[in-house]
Scaffold this motif. Structure first.
Motif, mmCIF file in Angstrom:
data_model
loop_
_atom_site.group_PDB
_atom_site.id
_atom_site.type_symbol
_atom_site.label_atom_id
_atom_site.label_comp_id
_atom_site.label_asym_id
_atom_site.label_seq_id
_atom_site.Cartn_x
_atom_site.Cartn_y
_atom_site.Cartn_z
ATOM 1 N N GLY A 199 0.745 -1.272 0.043
ATOM 2 C CA GLY A 199 0.033 -0.047 0.190
ATOM 3 C C GLY A 199 0.821 1.255 0.096
ATOM 4 O O GLY A 199 2.013 1.260 0.203
ATOM 5 N N GLU A 200 0.122 2.156 -0.369
ATOM 6 C CA GLU A 200 0.920 3.615 -0.337
ATOM 7 C C GLU A 200 1.357 4.051 1.046
ATOM 8 O O GLU A 200 2.352 4.643 1.044
ATOM 9 N N CYS A 201 0.493 3.451 1.868
ATOM 10 C CA CYS A 201 0.671 3.767 3.348
ATOM 11 C C CYS A 201 1.289 2.706 4.112
ATOM 12 O O CYS A 201 1.302 2.639 5.417
ATOM 13 N N ALA A 202 1.994 1.691 3.217
ATOM 14 C CA ALA A 202 2.589 0.427 3.919
ATOM 15 C C ALA A 202 3.597 0.733 5.216
ATOM 16 O O ALA A 202 3.603 0.127 6.206
ATOM 17 N N HIS A 203 4.196 2.098 4.827
ATOM 18 C CA HIS A 203 5.476 2.340 5.853
ATOM 19 C C HIS A 203 4.785 2.801 7.174
ATOM 20 O O HIS A 203 5.717 2.792 8.164
ATOM 21 N N TRP A 204 3.269 2.898 7.087
ATOM 22 C CA TRP A 204 2.748 3.343 8.562
ATOM 23 C C TRP A 204 2.865 2.018 9.621
ATOM 24 O O TRP A 204 2.616 2.344 10.765
ATOM 25 N N ILE A 205 2.857 1.150 8.804
ATOM 26 C CA ILE A 205 2.462 -0.359 9.547
ATOM 27 C C ILE A 205 3.836 -0.595 10.631
ATOM 28 O O ILE A 205 4.995 -0.456 10.232
ATOM 29 N N SER A 206 3.530 -0.968 11.967
ATOM 30 C CA SER A 206 4.821 -1.121 12.458
ATOM 31 C C SER A 206 5.655 -2.188 12.282
ATOM 32 O O SER A 206 5.161 -3.374 11.930
ATOM 33 N N PRO A 207 6.858 -2.005 12.285
ATOM 34 C CA PRO A 207 7.681 -2.850 11.667
ATOM 35 C C PRO A 207 7.620 -4.566 12.593
ATOM 36 O O PRO A 207 7.470 -4.464 13.509
ATOM 37 N N SER A 208 7.833 -5.641 11.838
ATOM 38 C CA SER A 208 7.958 -6.956 12.206
ATOM 39 C C SER A 208 8.630 -7.817 11.411
ATOM 40 O O SER A 208 8.707 -7.676 10.281
ATOM 41 N N PRO A 209 9.457 -8.634 12.029
ATOM 42 C CA PRO A 209 10.130 -9.780 11.625
ATOM 43 C C PRO A 209 9.527 -10.855 10.693
ATOM 44 O O PRO A 209 9.865 -11.391 9.716
ATOM 45 N N LEU A 210 7.983 -10.766 10.903
ATOM 46 C CA LEU A 210 7.189 -11.479 10.157
ATOM 47 C C LEU A 210 6.630 -10.958 9.116
ATOM 48 O O LEU A 210 5.852 -11.538 7.970
ATOM 49 N N ALA A 211 7.176 -9.681 8.601
ATOM 50 C CA ALA A 211 6.393 -9.070 7.258
ATOM 51 C C ALA A 211 7.505 -8.196 6.622
ATOM 52 O O ALA A 211 8.354 -7.649 7.307
ATOM 53 N N VAL A 212 7.244 -8.310 5.330
ATOM 54 C CA VAL A 212 7.808 -7.362 4.133
ATOM 55 C C VAL A 212 7.121 -6.175 4.089
ATOM 56 O O VAL A 212 5.685 -6.490 3.851
ATOM 57 N N ILE A 213 7.393 -5.240 4.116
ATOM 58 C CA ILE A 213 6.606 -3.973 3.816
ATOM 59 C C ILE A 213 6.930 -3.459 2.369
ATOM 60 O O ILE A 213 8.102 -3.129 2.225
ATOM 61 N N ARG A 214 6.127 -3.091 1.775
ATOM 62 C CA ARG A 214 6.359 -2.656 0.235
ATOM 63 C C ARG A 214 5.243 -1.560 -0.120
ATOM 64 O O ARG A 214 3.989 -1.659 -0.154
ATOM 65 N N ALA A 215 5.768 -0.461 -0.632
ATOM 66 C CA ALA A 215 4.985 0.705 -1.006
ATOM 67 C C ALA A 215 4.499 0.104 -2.389
ATOM 68 O O ALA A 215 5.176 -0.388 -3.265
ATOM 69 N N ALA A 216 3.253 0.363 -2.661
ATOM 70 C CA ALA A 216 2.525 -0.045 -3.944
ATOM 71 C C ALA A 216 1.279 0.484 -3.904
ATOM 72 O O ALA A 216 0.646 1.064 -3.070
ATOM 73 N N SER A 217 0.571 0.630 -5.362
ATOM 74 C CA SER A 217 -0.705 1.243 -5.664
ATOM 75 C C SER A 217 -1.426 0.342 -6.459
ATOM 76 O O SER A 217 -0.659 -0.317 -6.969
#
Length: 225
Positions: free
Chosen positions: A162-180
């Motif tokens: 998501g465009e706001c994916a960087h809002w999500i609290s970081p976790s070793p379980l998740a990869v965060i990626r900006a996307a539309s």
């Protein structure tokens, strides 16, 4: 079938022309708060690049949101108007579904998110390579998204999009990626929906709003209860 697809739910918007399974042209652009002024010209340019016209199209597909209230309304209104004036079919699809589909085939569970209010997002959870979320999208605090997704999906690894994916609290379980959302994926979802359910009624097709818009007040003023 020749189709024009668009998604205007975020800061980056997308317009595509497809024929059958073939992508003829796709244009992704940041509207910079000028969507109403820019969208008609970009659609015209996309049609020219695809060698076709509005009159030659068979159908329109549009992302219904959730997302920007104004942006979604502009896109849905334009698609409905074209369909009614030209006597064409129109199909609405979830912008979150289109966003999740951008990584179809990756073999990983997806959390698709769009902004809501401060420290909150609207999120939908998807099993690996599944087109539909496991439940309806919901509003949740950014600090709880990963925990809720892991519990609901039962997957050891997640991809947050998501465009706001960087809002999500970081976790070793998740990869965060900006996307539309991509208009090509809106078209693919629209084609599938058209085959199974038929077209939507332009008169009743409406944006998908999950949460009310944030209330903006002047400094020192109190928001209504």
């Amino acid at each position: 079938m020749k189709m024009l697809a668009l998604d205007t739910s975020g800061d980056t918007c997308s317009v595509a022309v497809v024929e059958g399974q073939e992508l003829l042209v796709e244009i992704n652009f940041r509207h910079n708060r000028q969507l109403t002024e820019r969208l008609p010209g970009i659609v015209t340019f996309a049609l020219e690049q695809a060698g076709t016209t509005l009159e030659e199209l068979d159908a329109f597909a549009v992302g219904l949101g959730p997302g920007s209230f104004t942006g979604v309304r502009v896109g849905v209104t334009m698609a409905k108007t074209w369909a009614e004036v030209l006597g064409k079919r129109v199909i609405g699809v979830s912008s979150l579904d289109a966003l999740a589909r951008t990584v179809s085939g990756a073999g990983i569970a997806v959390v698709a998110v769009v902004p809501s209010r401060k420290d909150e997002v609207i999120a939908a959870f998807y099993k690996p390579d599944r087109p539909n979320p496991i439940a309806e999208p919901d509003v949740m605090p950014t600090s709880e998204v990963i925990a809720k997704a892991v519990e609901a999906l039962g997957e050891p690894r997640l991809l947050v999009l998501g465009e706001c994916a960087h809002w999500i609290s970081p976790s070793p379980l998740a990869v965060i990626r900006a996307a539309s959302p991509r208009a090509f994926q809106v078209a693919r979802l629209g084609q599938a929906r058209l085959r199974v359910h038929g077209p939507d009624d332009p008169a009743t097709l409406a944006p998908l709003y999950i949460a009310p818009p944030p209330i903006r007040t002047k400094p020192g003023a109190e928001a209504p209860a």
